[in-house]
Design a protein around this motif. Structure first.
Motif, PDB file in Angstrom:
ATOM      1  N   SER A 248       0.817  -1.212   0.000  1.00 40.11           N
ATOM      2  CA  SER A 248       0.000   0.000   0.000  1.00 40.11           C
ATOM      3  C   SER A 248       0.850   1.262   0.000  1.00 40.11           C
ATOM      4  CB  SER A 248      -0.942   0.009   1.203  1.00 40.11           C
ATOM      5  OG  SER A 248      -0.202   0.005   2.407  1.00 40.11           O
ATOM      6  N   LEU A 249       2.094   1.156   0.461  1.00 38.41           N
ATOM      7  CA  LEU A 249       3.014   2.287   0.412  1.00 38.41           C
ATOM      8  C   LEU A 249       3.945   2.182  -0.790  1.00 38.41           C
ATOM      9  CD1 LEU A 249       4.051   2.553   4.181  1.00 38.41           C
ATOM     10  CD2 LEU A 249       2.464   4.021   2.953  1.00 38.41           C
ATOM     11  N   ARG A 250       4.451   0.970  -1.041  1.00 37.74           N
ATOM     12  CA  ARG A 250       5.444   0.781  -2.098  1.00 37.74           C
ATOM     13  C   ARG A 250       4.881   1.060  -3.483  1.00 37.74           C
ATOM     14  NH1 ARG A 250       6.761  -3.900  -4.693  1.00 37.74           N
ATOM     15  NH2 ARG A 250       5.550  -5.125  -3.216  1.00 37.74           N
ATOM     16  N   LEU A 251       3.574   0.849  -3.684  1.00 40.74           N
ATOM     17  CA  LEU A 251       2.984   0.966  -5.015  1.00 40.74           C
ATOM     18  C   LEU A 251       2.329   2.318  -5.284  1.00 40.74           C
ATOM     19  CD1 LEU A 251       1.430  -2.620  -5.333  1.00 40.74           C
ATOM     20  CD2 LEU A 251       3.639  -1.789  -6.155  1.00 40.74           C
ATOM     21  N   THR A 252       2.467   3.260  -4.362  1.00 43.58           N
ATOM     22  CA  THR A 252       1.913   4.603  -4.584  1.00 43.58           C
ATOM     23  C   THR A 252       3.012   5.633  -4.397  1.00 43.58           C
ATOM     24  OG1 THR A 252       1.265   4.975  -2.270  1.00 43.58           O
ATOM     25  CG2 THR A 252      -0.330   3.843  -3.696  1.00 43.58           C
ATOM     26  N   GLU A 253       2.942   6.705  -5.161  1.00 42.22           N
ATOM     27  CA  GLU A 253       3.970   7.749  -5.054  1.00 42.22           C
ATOM     28  C   GLU A 253       3.972   8.405  -3.675  1.00 42.22           C
ATOM     29  OE1 GLU A 253       7.109   9.947  -5.418  1.00 42.22           O
ATOM     30  OE2 GLU A 253       6.515   8.400  -6.863  1.00 42.22           O
ATOM     31  N   PRO A 254       2.764   8.774  -3.107  1.00 41.98           N
ATOM     32  CA  PRO A 254       2.788   9.340  -1.752  1.00 41.98           C
ATOM     33  C   PRO A 254       3.382   8.370  -0.729  1.00 41.98           C
ATOM     34  CG  PRO A 254       0.683   9.783  -2.808  1.00 41.98           C
ATOM     35  CD  PRO A 254       1.397   8.820  -3.695  1.00 41.98           C
ATOM     36  N   GLY A 255       3.079   7.073  -0.893  1.00 44.39           N
ATOM     37  CA  GLY A 255       3.613   6.085   0.038  1.00 44.39           C
ATOM     38  C   GLY A 255       5.118   5.981  -0.059  1.00 44.39           C
ATOM     39  N   ARG A 256       5.630   5.974  -1.288  1.00 47.49           N
ATOM     40  CA  ARG A 256       7.081   5.916  -1.470  1.00 47.49           C
ATOM     41  C   ARG A 256       7.752   7.168  -0.920  1.00 47.49           C
ATOM     42  NH1 ARG A 256       5.384   3.674  -6.484  1.00 47.49           N
ATOM     43  NH2 ARG A 256       5.654   5.680  -7.558  1.00 47.49           N
ATOM     44  N   ALA A 257       7.105   8.321  -1.121  1.00 49.52           N
ATOM     45  CA  ALA A 257       7.652   9.574  -0.598  1.00 49.52           C
ATOM     46  C   ALA A 257       7.705   9.544   0.928  1.00 49.52           C
ATOM     47  CB  ALA A 257       6.822  10.761  -1.080  1.00 49.52           C
ATOM     48  N   LEU A 258       6.686   8.941   1.552  1.00 48.06           N
ATOM     49  CA  LEU A 258       6.649   8.844   3.008  1.00 48.06           C
ATOM     50  C   LEU A 258       7.820   8.001   3.520  1.00 48.06           C
ATOM     51  CD1 LEU A 258       5.307   9.220   5.784  1.00 48.06           C
ATOM     52  CD2 LEU A 258       3.931   7.184   5.281  1.00 48.06           C
ATOM     53  N   VAL A 259       8.054   6.863   2.876  1.00 45.12           N
ATOM     54  CA  VAL A 259       9.145   5.992   3.307  1.00 45.12           C
ATOM     55  C   VAL A 259      10.495   6.692   3.115  1.00 45.12           C
ATOM     56  CG1 VAL A 259      10.321   3.802   2.891  1.00 45.12           C
ATOM     57  CG2 VAL A 259       7.831   3.887   2.885  1.00 45.12           C
ATOM     58  N   ARG A 260      10.650   7.404   1.996  1.00 40.86           N
ATOM     59  CA  ARG A 260      11.896   8.147   1.781  1.00 40.86           C
ATOM     60  C   ARG A 260      12.102   9.187   2.879  1.00 40.86           C
ATOM     61  NH1 ARG A 260      10.336   8.130  -3.683  1.00 40.86           N
ATOM     62  NH2 ARG A 260       9.562  10.258  -3.541  1.00 40.86           N
ATOM     63  N   TRP A 261      11.026   9.874   3.229  1.00 36.06           N
ATOM     64  CA  TRP A 261      11.108  10.929   4.251  1.00 36.06           C
ATOM     65  C   TRP A 261      11.467  10.328   5.603  1.00 36.06           C
ATOM     66  CZ3 TRP A 261       7.854  12.317   8.512  1.00 36.06           C
ATOM     67  CH2 TRP A 261       8.117  13.584   9.038  1.00 36.06           C
ATOM     68  N   LEU A 262      10.829   9.220   5.978  1.00 37.64           N
ATOM     69  CA  LEU A 262      11.124   8.578   7.252  1.00 37.64           C
ATOM     70  C   LEU A 262      12.545   8.020   7.274  1.00 37.64           C
ATOM     71  CD1 LEU A 262       7.739   6.727   7.882  1.00 37.64           C
ATOM     72  CD2 LEU A 262       8.640   8.679   9.155  1.00 37.64           C
TER      73      LEU A 262
END
Length: 318
Positions: A248-262
């Motif tokens: 749910s995070l890996r397959l969406t741009e906002p989700g990927r951005a969140l993981v990068r930020w964290l």
């Protein structure tokens, strides 16, 4: 934009902080003085009038009996004159010897111990391995900070295991990301990023992150007098890895951005812990207040995220 050239009296200039161990080469000065060609402008630090690049040309002009010489001024802090002299003498003029460049690297390490091996290697025209060897040889008179500042100006933890784990998190989140981007983000070499990728493809266990040094009690030393449970770093890495692999995070741009930020925040936290030793006593209260403000914002962030789950639990209980 090139610096303007002006002519100044040779008597107004001072000897520079030369990176040449052997000093001025009289034969080279004589050859320049006897040449029919004019001299390229020399580089001078405006505030101190020290010659950064061009001492041989200056001496040759004096030998010719010339009263003035073409100059380009360089502005900046006085303590950076030596570094500018190394840079200038690497690119042109009488080349610095290998010995000169190694001695320059050792001096820059003492001046800026937090600079990365690659950043210093670029200045001195040496390999990062050579600079790293000089750093290891000089542990007694060169401080060994727990963070390194790279060529991009970003501070990163010197702990290689943590940097590998940051790379692993990014690769898990974005499987097709170029290795150069991974290397730049995590502060590692491209070859190290390739090794992390290879280990992931082969299903190998990563190097332990978050524990670079332990004492007899199994706790990790971060700064003088400060210790914390090594599980803190491991738990943070485990949580990041779990988020990075969640579809749910890996397959969406906002989700990927969140993981990068964290992931970037994890890097910042580790660096911050290691920089605590640099806080002078008179600044401790101010830094503590700022840290408390950040902590309160993180706590508010956590409460906002927890609220929907708490409401759902309350409804089920009712």
């Amino acid at each position: 934009m090139p610096r303007p050239v002006i002519r100044v009296p040779v008597s107004s200039l001072k000897d520079g902080d030369s990176p040449r161990a052997g000093g001025i080469d009289p034969d080279h000065v004589q050859a320049l003085a006897e040449s029919p060609r004019g001299f390229d402008p020399i580089l001078v630090h405006r505030a101190t009038r020290q010659v950064i690049d061009g001492m041989h040309r200056l001496q040759a002009a004096v030998l010719r009996g010339e009263r003035d010489i073409a100059v380009r001024y360089l502005d900046g802090p006085a303590d950076e004159v030596f570094i500018q002299a190394v840079r200038a003498n690497i690119t042109h003029g009488l080349p610095l010897t290998l010995k000169d460049r190694k001695l320059a690297a050792e001096r820059i390490l003492r001046m800026h111990p937090a600079w990365s091996d690659r950043a210093i290697a670029r200045i001195t025209d040496l390999s990062p391995k050579t600079v790293g060897a000089a750093r290891r040889r000089s542990t007694e008179d060169i401080p060994q900070p727990n963070t390194r500042v790279g060529q991009d100006g970003r501070a990163r933890p010197a702990d290689p295991a943590l940097r590998r784990e940051i790379a692993r998190t990014l690769l898990a989140e974005r499987p097709g990301v170029p290795l150069r981007e991974v290397a730049a983000f995590a502060g590692i070499s491209v070859s190290t990023a390739h090794d992390v990728s290879r280990r992931m493809r082969g299903g190998e266990q990563p190097e332990s992150a978050g524990v670079s040094r332990t004492d007899k009690r199994g706790t990790r030393s971060t700064v003088a007098g400060v210790r914390r449970d090594p599980d803190v770093g491991r738990n943070r890495v485990t949580a990041l890895r779990s988020l990075a692999s969640d579809p749910s995070l890996r397959l969406t741009e906002p989700g990927r951005a969140l993981v990068r930020w964290l992931s970037a925040r994890a890097l910042d936290i580790e660096a911050g812990e290691r920089l605590l030793a640099a806080v002078p006593p008179h600044c401790a209260v101010t830094v503590a207040d700022l840290a408390q403000c950040y902590a309160e914002e993180w706590e508010r962030f956590a409460r906002e995220l927890s609220r929907p789950q708490e409401q759902e639990d309350a409804q089920r209980a009712g």
